[in-house]
Structure formats: C-alpha cells, structure tokens
Design a protein around this motif. Sequence first.
Motif, short mmCIF file in Angstrom:
data_model
loop_
_atom_site.label_atom_id
_atom_site.label_comp_id
_atom_site.label_asym_id
_atom_site.label_seq_id
_atom_site.Cartn_x
_atom_site.Cartn_y
_atom_site.Cartn_z
N GLN A 1 0.83 -1.21 0.00
CA GLN A 1 0.00 0.00 0.00
C GLN A 1 0.87 1.26 0.00
OE1 GLN A 1 -2.26 -0.90 3.54
NE2 GLN A 1 -4.00 -1.71 2.38
N LEU A 2 1.93 1.26 0.78
CA LEU A 2 2.83 2.41 0.85
C LEU A 2 3.61 2.58 -0.45
CD1 LEU A 2 4.11 1.94 4.51
CD2 LEU A 2 2.56 3.71 3.68
N PHE A 3 4.05 1.46 -1.06
CA PHE A 3 4.70 1.53 -2.37
C PHE A 3 3.79 2.25 -3.36
CE2 PHE A 3 7.39 -2.61 -1.81
CZ PHE A 3 8.46 -1.87 -1.32
N ARG A 4 2.54 1.85 -3.38
CA ARG A 4 1.60 2.41 -4.36
C ARG A 4 1.31 3.89 -4.10
NH1 ARG A 4 -2.24 -1.65 -7.02
NH2 ARG A 4 -1.02 -3.58 -7.01
N GLU A 5 1.24 4.25 -2.84
CA GLU A 5 1.03 5.67 -2.52
C GLU A 5 2.21 6.51 -3.00
OE1 GLU A 5 0.32 5.98 1.65
OE2 GLU A 5 -1.54 4.80 1.57
N ARG A 6 3.43 6.00 -2.77
CA ARG A 6 4.63 6.73 -3.20
C ARG A 6 4.67 6.89 -4.72
NH1 ARG A 6 9.90 4.28 -0.06
NH2 ARG A 6 9.46 5.06 2.04
N GLN A 7 4.20 5.86 -5.42
CA GLN A 7 4.28 5.84 -6.89
C GLN A 7 3.03 6.38 -7.56
OE1 GLN A 7 4.95 1.63 -7.36
NE2 GLN A 7 6.94 1.71 -6.32
N ASP A 8 2.09 6.88 -6.74
CA ASP A 8 0.83 7.44 -7.24
C ASP A 8 0.10 6.42 -8.11
OD1 ASP A 8 -1.10 9.41 -7.38
OD2 ASP A 8 -0.28 10.30 -9.21
N ARG A 9 0.04 5.17 -7.61
CA ARG A 9 -0.64 4.10 -8.31
C ARG A 9 -2.00 3.82 -7.67
NH1 ARG A 9 3.04 -0.71 -7.47
NH2 ARG A 9 1.49 -1.80 -8.74
N SER A 10 -2.83 3.09 -8.36
CA SER A 10 -4.15 2.76 -7.84
C SER A 10 -4.03 1.83 -6.62
CB SER A 10 -4.98 2.07 -8.92
OG SER A 10 -4.34 0.89 -9.37
N PRO A 11 -4.99 1.89 -5.70
CA PRO A 11 -4.94 1.03 -4.51
C PRO A 11 -5.01 -0.45 -4.88
CG PRO A 11 -6.56 2.80 -4.26
CD PRO A 11 -6.15 2.79 -5.70
#
Length: 236
Positions: A142-152
């Motif tokens: 979840q944190l990886f995706r937030e950093r990369q501005d990716r979908s949940p």
Amino acid sequence: MKKMQAGKFIYHVAEPGEKTGKTVLLYHGWGGTAGSWQAYAEELAKQGHRAVVPEIAYNDSRNPVANPFEMETVQIYFWKAIIESIEEFGEFREALGVPESDIVLVGSSMGGFIASGIFARYPEIAGLASINGSGAFVLTEQLFRERQDRSPLRKEEAELLNGFDPMQQGAGTGAVLLINGEQDRTVPLEGHAAYYRHLLESRNTGYTDRKIVKGAGHQFTREMEQEVADWLAGIK
C-alpha cells in the motif's frame, strides 16, 4: 563459495572448517545475485556457520528478467519472486537435508521480505534477521503504491498478499532481529515497525529486537553485518 544444484534449486555454499553454528540461509535483494553475498558468507563460515545462498526466481540464472529495475518489471515480478521463494522453501529445505531448527534466515531488502515470509510459516526455524525488508506485506505494498501514485490494491491482490503476509500468521519462537537504515528511501520503515509490534504482541517467548542505523540508507552496511554476526553468535 561452491555452486551446487539439487533439482531446480541452484545455491551457493560456504562451508566452515568445523560447524559450530547454524545453517544460515542468505537471501539477496531484487536484481541482486547470490555472488553479492560471497564475502559475507565466507566470513560467517569462518565463524562456524554453514552459509547457504539460494538463487532466487527471476534473478541470477533462474529465468532472470531483462531490465530488472524498470518500474513495470518490478511491479510484475517483485512479489512473484517473494511468493515463489516462500512456497518452495519446504522443498528446498528437504534438498539441503537440514532440520528447521538448524536454520537461520538472513535477508536484505527483498530477501528480508522472503525470509520473514518463510519464518512465519515454519515455526521451528531458529532465527530471522531482516535488513531493510518488511514483515508487513499488505501495508508495505500500500505504501509503495502511494509513493508511486498508483491505484490502490484490488481485493484479489490484497487477498493474495494476505495469504503470505507474516502479519496474518504465527511467529514461532526463534530469535528475530529487524534492522533498518534510518535514511532508507526504498522500502518504507513502517513495514518493520508494524511487524515488530506484531511480534511483541503475539509471542510470549523468543528474542525480538529492532535496530535503526543512523545515517544509513538502503544498503547492508558493515555495521549491520556486524550486528547480524553478533546476533548469530547468541543463537544456540
């Protein structure tokens, strides 16, 4: 180190003159190689441990991916390598011919994820040292995706990771050492923080410690190497 093969498994071994310690399995990071552990494996062998470095799926000579650090490649294969390494551990242990109680897992970066996932599934393993890794798979993704501005995470993706997430499983009684570089910008420190709390809350026995190395980033520093070697010396 000597290169060995047993069926589909390729691994490298540094043998001690006299084995007075444990069988230490060393798991490297994404895009790394078994050879990156050579100096440390040989150092551990001098201290009486049998150091074993498995080649990891999609790395080394096991169907390595092209351009491993391209973001799309990482997104496709990072978790696949972790999950396959966890799933195949039982067969690999049998190929090595050693009991769980003789094994200590040491992993750096992705290797720390792998080692934590194995440790959670095999309660008789003697110890786990995770360096700049994570034992909280869903949280970290979840944190990886937030950093990369990716979908949940989609429901099915979360369910897959939950099936291997150490936070959702038991923790055994083996010794645990979690290490982070204070300035790591690659793997969020929150993963180890959450896993550390989980271990303290869910285990009545077993040494558990977490260390933050000031000034260090996402690397296995000489100070960290010494921390792990000292910790290994205390595992019987």
